[in-house]
Design a protein around this motif. Structure first.
Motif, PDB file in Angstrom:
ATOM      1  N   SER A  10      12.287 -43.930  -4.790  1.00 30.82           N
ATOM      2  CA  SER A  10      12.442 -45.155  -3.759  1.00 30.82           C
ATOM      3  C   SER A  10      11.174 -45.664  -3.613  1.00 30.82           C
ATOM      4  O   SER A  10      10.210 -45.051  -3.623  1.00 30.82           O
ATOM      5  CB  SER A  10      13.191 -44.679  -2.462  1.00 30.82           C
ATOM      6  N   THR A  11      11.403 -47.001  -3.464  1.00 31.41           N
ATOM      7  CA  THR A  11       9.959 -47.914  -3.294  1.00 31.41           C
ATOM      8  C   THR A  11       9.704 -48.079  -1.937  1.00 31.41           C
ATOM      9  O   THR A  11      10.720 -48.389  -1.180  1.00 31.41           O
ATOM     10  CB  THR A  11      10.130 -49.290  -3.904  1.00 31.41           C
ATOM     11  N   LEU A  12       8.509 -47.540  -1.640  1.00 35.00           N
ATOM     12  CA  LEU A  12       8.296 -47.757  -0.065  1.00 35.00           C
ATOM     13  C   LEU A  12       8.117 -49.014   0.519  1.00 35.00           C
ATOM     14  O   LEU A  12       7.898 -49.905  -0.377  1.00 35.00           O
ATOM     15  CB  LEU A  12       7.027 -46.741   0.096  1.00 35.00           C
ATOM     16  N   LYS A  13       8.052 -49.068   1.911  1.00 41.74           N
ATOM     17  CA  LYS A  13       8.275 -50.460   2.515  1.00 41.74           C
ATOM     18  C   LYS A  13       7.196 -51.409   2.291  1.00 41.74           C
ATOM     19  O   LYS A  13       7.407 -52.623   1.832  1.00 41.74           O
ATOM     20  CB  LYS A  13       8.447 -50.299   3.933  1.00 41.74           C
ATOM     21  N   ASN A  14       5.699 -50.988   2.566  1.00 39.23           N
ATOM     22  CA  ASN A  14       4.789 -52.213   2.317  1.00 39.23           C
ATOM     23  C   ASN A  14       4.271 -52.424   0.893  1.00 39.23           C
ATOM     24  O   ASN A  14       4.335 -51.645   0.097  1.00 39.23           O
ATOM     25  CB  ASN A  14       3.573 -51.267   2.835  1.00 39.23           C
ATOM     26  N   GLN A  15       4.108 -53.675   0.725  1.00 34.84           N
ATOM     27  CA  GLN A  15       3.790 -54.312  -0.688  1.00 34.84           C
ATOM     28  C   GLN A  15       2.550 -55.037  -0.527  1.00 34.84           C
ATOM     29  O   GLN A  15       2.251 -55.828   0.560  1.00 34.84           O
ATOM     30  CB  GLN A  15       4.919 -54.961  -1.322  1.00 34.84           C
ATOM     31  N   TYR A  16       1.776 -54.860  -1.451  1.00 35.58           N
ATOM     32  CA  TYR A  16       0.262 -55.444  -1.396  1.00 35.58           C
ATOM     33  C   TYR A  16       0.151 -56.542  -2.513  1.00 35.58           C
ATOM     34  O   TYR A  16       0.102 -56.139  -3.404  1.00 35.58           O
ATOM     35  CB  TYR A  16      -0.594 -54.499  -1.336  1.00 35.58           C
ATOM     36  N   PRO A  17       0.245 -57.796  -1.977  1.00 37.63           N
ATOM     37  CA  PRO A  17      -0.318 -58.915  -3.113  1.00 37.63           C
ATOM     38  C   PRO A  17      -1.706 -58.906  -3.549  1.00 37.63           C
ATOM     39  O   PRO A  17      -2.743 -58.855  -2.655  1.00 37.63           O
ATOM     40  CB  PRO A  17       0.034 -60.185  -2.535  1.00 37.63           C
ATOM     41  N   LEU A  18      -1.808 -58.949  -4.947  1.00 39.81           N
ATOM     42  CA  LEU A  18      -3.408 -58.560  -5.237  1.00 39.81           C
ATOM     43  C   LEU A  18      -4.195 -59.986  -5.611  1.00 39.81           C
ATOM     44  O   LEU A  18      -3.820 -60.744  -6.764  1.00 39.81           O
ATOM     45  CB  LEU A  18      -3.393 -57.805  -6.566  1.00 39.81           C
ATOM     46  N   HIS A  19      -4.459 -60.315  -4.585  1.00 41.03           N
ATOM     47  CA  HIS A  19      -5.107 -61.904  -4.666  1.00 41.03           C
ATOM     48  C   HIS A  19      -6.387 -61.711  -5.560  1.00 41.03           C
ATOM     49  O   HIS A  19      -7.024 -60.922  -5.762  1.00 41.03           O
ATOM     50  CB  HIS A  19      -5.514 -62.498  -3.282  1.00 41.03           C
ATOM     51  N   GLN A  20      -6.507 -63.039  -6.476  1.00 38.96           N
ATOM     52  CA  GLN A  20      -7.504 -63.231  -7.145  1.00 38.96           C
ATOM     53  C   GLN A  20      -7.763 -62.152  -8.260  1.00 38.96           C
ATOM     54  O   GLN A  20      -8.813 -61.873  -8.724  1.00 38.96           O
ATOM     55  CB  GLN A  20      -8.983 -63.080  -6.378  1.00 38.96           C
ATOM     56  N   CYS A  21      -6.712 -61.439  -8.639  1.00 39.21           N
ATOM     57  CA  CYS A  21      -6.561 -60.412  -9.799  1.00 39.21           C
ATOM     58  C   CYS A  21      -5.998 -61.155 -10.978  1.00 39.21           C
ATOM     59  O   CYS A  21      -4.747 -61.707 -10.644  1.00 39.21           O
ATOM     60  CB  CYS A  21      -5.898 -59.250  -9.370  1.00 39.21           C
ATOM     61  N   THR A  22      -6.264 -60.745 -11.926  1.00 37.46           N
ATOM     62  CA  THR A  22      -5.710 -61.112 -13.354  1.00 37.46           C
ATOM     63  C   THR A  22      -4.750 -60.156 -13.974  1.00 37.46           C
ATOM     64  O   THR A  22      -5.147 -59.012 -13.923  1.00 37.46           O
ATOM     65  CB  THR A  22      -6.966 -61.613 -14.224  1.00 37.46           C
ATOM     66  N   CYS A  23      -3.848 -60.636 -14.438  1.00 34.27           N
ATOM     67  CA  CYS A  23      -2.695 -59.511 -15.096  1.00 34.27           C
ATOM     68  C   CYS A  23      -3.571 -59.057 -16.570  1.00 34.27           C
ATOM     69  O   CYS A  23      -3.966 -59.948 -17.341  1.00 34.27           O
ATOM     70  CB  CYS A  23      -1.486 -60.136 -15.228  1.00 34.27           C
ATOM     71  N   PRO A  24      -3.388 -57.624 -16.584  1.00 38.77           N
ATOM     72  CA  PRO A  24      -4.212 -57.185 -18.023  1.00 38.77           C
ATOM     73  C   PRO A  24      -3.093 -57.636 -19.050  1.00 38.77           C
ATOM     74  O   PRO A  24      -3.692 -57.612 -20.368  1.00 38.77           O
ATOM     75  CB  PRO A  24      -4.273 -55.601 -17.687  1.00 38.77           C
ATOM     76  N   ASN A  25      -1.837 -57.921 -19.010  1.00 37.50           N
ATOM     77  CA  ASN A  25      -1.021 -58.325 -20.075  1.00 37.50           C
ATOM     78  C   ASN A  25      -0.983 -59.744 -20.384  1.00 37.50           C
ATOM     79  O   ASN A  25      -1.049 -60.177 -21.639  1.00 37.50           O
ATOM     80  CB  ASN A  25       0.372 -57.610 -19.709  1.00 37.50           C
ATOM     81  N   CYS A  26      -0.748 -60.505 -19.186  1.00 34.10           N
ATOM     82  CA  CYS A  26      -0.499 -62.110 -19.691  1.00 34.10           C
ATOM     83  C   CYS A  26      -1.710 -62.857 -19.063  1.00 34.10           C
ATOM     84  O   CYS A  26      -1.692 -64.003 -19.335  1.00 34.10           O
ATOM     85  CB  CYS A  26       0.667 -62.459 -19.002  1.00 34.10           C
ATOM     86  N   HIS A  27      -2.520 -62.223 -18.333  1.00 31.09           N
ATOM     87  CA  HIS A  27      -3.894 -62.854 -18.123  1.00 31.09           C
ATOM     88  C   HIS A  27      -3.443 -64.030 -16.885  1.00 31.09           C
ATOM     89  O   HIS A  27      -4.468 -64.976 -16.929  1.00 31.09           O
ATOM     90  CB  HIS A  27      -4.504 -63.409 -19.309  1.00 31.09           C
ATOM     91  N   GLN A  28      -2.589 -64.025 -16.461  1.00 29.96           N
ATOM     92  CA  GLN A  28      -2.400 -64.893 -15.161  1.00 29.96           C
ATOM     93  C   GLN A  28      -2.858 -64.419 -14.190  1.00 29.96           C
ATOM     94  O   GLN A  28      -2.991 -63.259 -13.753  1.00 29.96           O
ATOM     95  CB  GLN A  28      -0.885 -65.193 -15.076  1.00 29.96           C
ATOM     96  N   THR A  29      -3.339 -65.223 -12.970  1.00 30.36           N
ATOM     97  CA  THR A  29      -4.190 -64.653 -11.859  1.00 30.36           C
ATOM     98  C   THR A  29      -3.168 -65.085 -10.685  1.00 30.36           C
ATOM     99  O   THR A  29      -2.232 -65.944 -10.713  1.00 30.36           O
ATOM    100  CB  THR A  29      -5.423 -65.796 -11.529  1.00 30.36           C
ATOM    101  N   ASN A  30      -3.223 -64.347  -9.640  1.00 30.28           N
ATOM    102  CA  ASN A  30      -2.342 -64.095  -8.553  1.00 30.28           C
ATOM    103  C   ASN A  30      -1.029 -64.107  -8.625  1.00 30.28           C
ATOM    104  O   ASN A  30      -0.057 -64.333  -8.167  1.00 30.28           O
ATOM    105  CB  ASN A  30      -2.702 -65.659  -7.658  1.00 30.28           C
ATOM    106  N   THR A  31      -0.618 -63.318  -9.800  1.00 31.82           N
ATOM    107  CA  THR A  31       1.029 -63.117 -10.135  1.00 31.82           C
ATOM    108  C   THR A  31       1.071 -61.533  -9.751  1.00 31.82           C
ATOM    109  O   THR A  31       2.141 -60.972 -10.168  1.00 31.82           O
ATOM    110  CB  THR A  31       1.123 -63.203 -11.400  1.00 31.82           C
ATOM    111  N   MET A  32       0.243 -60.754  -9.406  1.00 30.52           N
ATOM    112  CA  MET A  32       0.324 -59.349  -9.247  1.00 30.52           C
ATOM    113  C   MET A  32       0.635 -59.060  -7.843  1.00 30.52           C
ATOM    114  O   MET A  32       0.106 -59.369  -6.725  1.00 30.52           O
ATOM    115  CB  MET A  32      -0.935 -58.536  -9.650  1.00 30.52           C
ATOM    116  N   ILE A  33       1.534 -57.883  -7.663  1.00 29.36           N
ATOM    117  CA  ILE A  33       1.888 -57.346  -6.387  1.00 29.36           C
ATOM    118  C   ILE A  33       2.072 -55.947  -6.613  1.00 29.36           C
ATOM    119  O   ILE A  33       2.547 -55.169  -7.729  1.00 29.36           O
ATOM    120  CB  ILE A  33       3.400 -57.780  -5.905  1.00 29.36           C
ATOM    121  N   ALA A  34       1.420 -54.978  -5.564  1.00 29.76           N
ATOM    122  CA  ALA A  34       1.306 -53.590  -5.775  1.00 29.76           C
ATOM    123  C   ALA A  34       2.354 -53.064  -4.569  1.00 29.76           C
ATOM    124  O   ALA A  34       2.470 -53.496  -3.585  1.00 29.76           O
ATOM    125  CB  ALA A  34       0.036 -53.118  -5.554  1.00 29.76           C
TER     126      ALA A  34
END
Length: 283
Positions: A10-34
């Motif tokens: 199960s996915t735990l409650k808290n989620q963390y947006p990764l600001h100013q981070c680039t996706c290693p796959n599509c190289h888009q910025t500010n699209t990651m959430i952990a």
């Protein structure tokens, strides 16, 4: 029968947006959430105990996901800074099955203990009826026997109260006696018998006999003496044999007490027939 078991997550409650981070796959910025995915072992879909936790990141643009080991340095820094402030704790229900199993074991043990005490308090129904009589008499012991209802037990208690010092709790000893023809059954129930070493417990039998020697009327009696501990009979002395090792005595040695006395002969009514009556009339 089908047993369904395995692991769930199960996915735990808290989620963390990764600001100013680039996706290693599509190289888009500010699209990651952990976030954190917690796994648990289940039995019939009931969570039993937790197994592991994994931190992952997902790109909302390309849907690529990365485990914590695949995070870039900037992703780790952005994730750790938020996780340390607001960590993801595992929910309690991931281990509820283990709690339920422990509770079931606890209640099962309690029921076993209750059943054991009930069986101890209630006389069994053995094939030999004498065993049932003995079980019943063992449970009749009283800490304060009276002269009117049980003079033998009264004599023994009066004697022991004067002899015992701090070896045993005098008020914790139960007494019972019963007579069958020339035989006398004497039972003492002593909860704290463990205070006396096993090798020295046989002296209790000698003390009981000595106490009765102080009173008249017991010289020619057959004494069946049983001393019961907290859990079992520990000492037995009878005219037919004794078991005085002080641990687990053979209480069946007491059973002959309940046999009918040999001199207890039933009267038989003799009926005369009519011929005998006529012969007596002619005489």
């Amino acid at each position: 029968m089908l047993f369904l078991f395995g692991t769930g997550k199960s996915t735990l409650k808290n989620q963390y947006p990764l600001h100013q981070c680039t996706c290693p796959n599509c190289h888009q910025t500010n699209t990651m959430i952990a976030g954190t995915v917690a796994r648990y072992f289940h039995f019939f879909f009931l969570p039993v105990f937790p197994t592991s936790k994994d931190n992952i990141a997902i790109c909302r643009h390309c849907n690529a996901n990365f485990s914590y080991g695949q995070f870039t340095d900037e992703m780790k820094q952005a994730f750790d800074s938020q996780y340390n402030v607001n960590p993801n704790s595992r929910p309690i229900w991931h281990g509820c099955g283990c709690f339920l199993i422990l509770m079931a074991i606890f209640f099962f043990v309690v029921l076993l203990i209750i059943g054991w005490f009930k069986s101890k308090d209630e006389p069994e129904k053995p094939e030999d009826k004498r065993e049932a009589f003995l079980k019943t008499d063992i449970h009749k012991t009283k800490s304060k026997p009276s002269m009117e209802t049980d003079s033998t037990s009264f004599y023994i208690k009066e004697c022991l109260d004067g002899l015992l010092q701090d070896e045993l709790d005098k008020n914790g000893i139960g007494y019972f006696s019963k007579q069958n023809g020339n035989k006398i059954l004497i039972i003492l129930h002593i909860d704290d018998m463990k205070k006396i070493k096993s090798s020295e417990r046989h002296y209790m039998i000698s003390i009981v006999k000595k106490c009765l020697e102080l009173h008249e009327g017991y010289e020619d009696k057959e004494l069946y003496i049983g001393i019961d501990g907290r859990w079992n009979m520990v000492l037995v002395s009878t005219p037919n044999g004794s078991d005085t090792k002080g641990k687990f005595a053979d209480e069946t040695l007491l059973l002959p007490f309940y046999d009918k006395p040999q001199n207890d002969i039933e009267t038989v009514e003799i009926k005369k027939d009519s011929n005998d009556v006529n012969r007596e009339g002619k005489k």
